[in-house]
Enzyme design. Structure first.
Site, PDB file in Angstrom:
ATOM      1  CE  LYS A  59       2.322   4.331  49.077  1.00 42.78           C
ATOM      2  NZ  LYS A  59       2.585   2.874  49.202  1.00 42.78           N
ATOM      3  N   GLY A  60      -2.728   7.476  45.955  1.00 44.45           N
ATOM      4  CA  GLY A  60      -3.914   7.035  45.206  1.00 44.45           C
ATOM      5  C   GLY A  60      -4.114   7.680  43.847  1.00 44.45           C
ATOM      6  CG  ASP A  81      -7.300   9.096  45.751  1.00 53.38           C
ATOM      7  OD1 ASP A  81      -7.597  10.048  46.486  1.00 53.38           O
ATOM      8  OD2 ASP A  81      -6.715   8.072  46.171  1.00 53.38           O
ATOM      9  CG  ASP A 106     -14.698   9.180  53.088  1.00 54.20           C
ATOM     10  OD1 ASP A 106     -15.923   9.366  53.089  1.00 54.20           O
ATOM     11  OD2 ASP A 106     -14.161   8.258  53.725  1.00 54.20           O
ATOM     12  CE  LYS A 129     -16.094   7.116  50.467  1.00 55.25           C
ATOM     13  NZ  LYS A 129     -15.322   5.889  50.800  1.00 55.25           N
ATOM     14  CG  PHE A 183     -13.273   1.371  51.340  1.00 57.93           C
ATOM     15  CD1 PHE A 183     -12.962   2.494  52.107  1.00 57.93           C
ATOM     16  CD2 PHE A 183     -12.236   0.689  50.712  1.00 57.93           C
ATOM     17  CE1 PHE A 183     -11.647   2.915  52.260  1.00 57.93           C
ATOM     18  CE2 PHE A 183     -10.912   1.106  50.862  1.00 57.93           C
ATOM     19  CZ  PHE A 183     -10.626   2.222  51.636  1.00 57.93           C
ATOM     20  CG  LEU A 184     -15.484   3.732  45.759  1.00 56.78           C
ATOM     21  CD1 LEU A 184     -15.703   4.714  44.621  1.00 56.78           C
ATOM     22  CD2 LEU A 184     -16.600   2.712  45.749  1.00 56.78           C
ATOM     23  CG  ASP A 214      -4.584   1.797  49.359  1.00 55.32           C
ATOM     24  OD1 ASP A 214      -5.078   2.939  49.359  1.00 55.32           O
ATOM     25  OD2 ASP A 214      -3.964   1.332  50.324  1.00 55.32           O
ATOM     26  NE  ARG A 225      -1.435   2.228  46.558  1.00 54.97           N
ATOM     27  CZ  ARG A 225      -1.988   3.188  47.280  1.00 54.97           C
ATOM     28  NH1 ARG A 225      -2.923   3.946  46.758  1.00 54.97           N
ATOM     29  NH2 ARG A 225      -1.623   3.393  48.522  1.00 54.97           N
TER      30      ARG A 225
END
Ligand code: IMP
Length: 174
Positions: free
Chosen positions: A41-42, A98, A101, A129, A150-151, A157, A163
């Site tokens: 969903k990000g 989004d 990682d 990241k 952690f963003l 989210d 979010r």
């Protein structure tokens, strides 16, 4: 969410970078048959801004992948919970994500979408990241490189919280 957070990218910085990405994508895909595949969903806020900043209309589709639980660390396993619904065969496909990682999600998705036989397949991500990268995935368009943390916000989210914040924050461990 109780943890402290610090603003990393303001609304103006995000808007400026999204406009630059849209300009680069617009240049590279002018006259082509572009489909953007967003990773839910990000990505929903970033992708909504990105497509509206493009100089031409594009078709969009979405996938939903599941690799994270409710916390901040990856489970290492990627599952598709919603696949693309349109044919990607012989189309120019741009994955929009989004944040990258470990790279496991995108490596899996790129391989999956390649099996749909697109004409081309590239990746645009808002945040790259670097700290925990396990798999090298070539990123064709990157909004912001970030070392670690952690963003949250702008679609990102933490356990479904934060979010809808318009800026991007880093969560500071108390
Ligand atoms: P990867 O498979 O480890 O590259 O993880 C990618 C996915 O993990 C992203 O699509 C996000 O959903 C989630 N993720 C990774 N880092 C963060 C973060 O800092 N904030 C929020 N979500 C994150």
């Amino acid at each position: 969410m109780g943890a402290e957070k610090r603003c990393l990218f303001s609304r103006a910085e995000i808007a400026r970078r999204v406009a630059e990405l849209a300009e680069a994508i617009g240049r590279d895909y002018a006259g082509r048959d572009l489909v953007m595949v967003g990773v839910l969903k990000g990505v929903f806020i970033f992708m909504a801004d990105l497509v509206r900043a493009l100089p031409f209309p594009v078709e969009v589709d979405f996938v939903r992948l599941c690799s994270y639980g409710a916390g901040t660390s990856t489970s290492g396993e990627v599952n598709i919970t919603k696949d693309v619904e349109m044919s990607l065969q012989d189309r120019d496909v741009l994955i929009v994500e989004d944040i990258v990682d470990t790279g496991l999600t995108l490596a899996f998705l790129k391989q999956h979408l390649a099996s749909h036989q697109p004409r081309s397949l590239r990746i645009c991500c808002l945040i790259d990241k670097a700290e925990r990268r396990e798999v090298e995935v070539p990123l064709d368009y990157v909004g912001f490189p970030v070392e670690k943390g952690f963003l949250v916000g702008y679609g990102l989210d933490c356990g479904e919280q934060c979010r809808t914040l318009p800026e991007i924050f880093v969560v500071e461990k108390g």
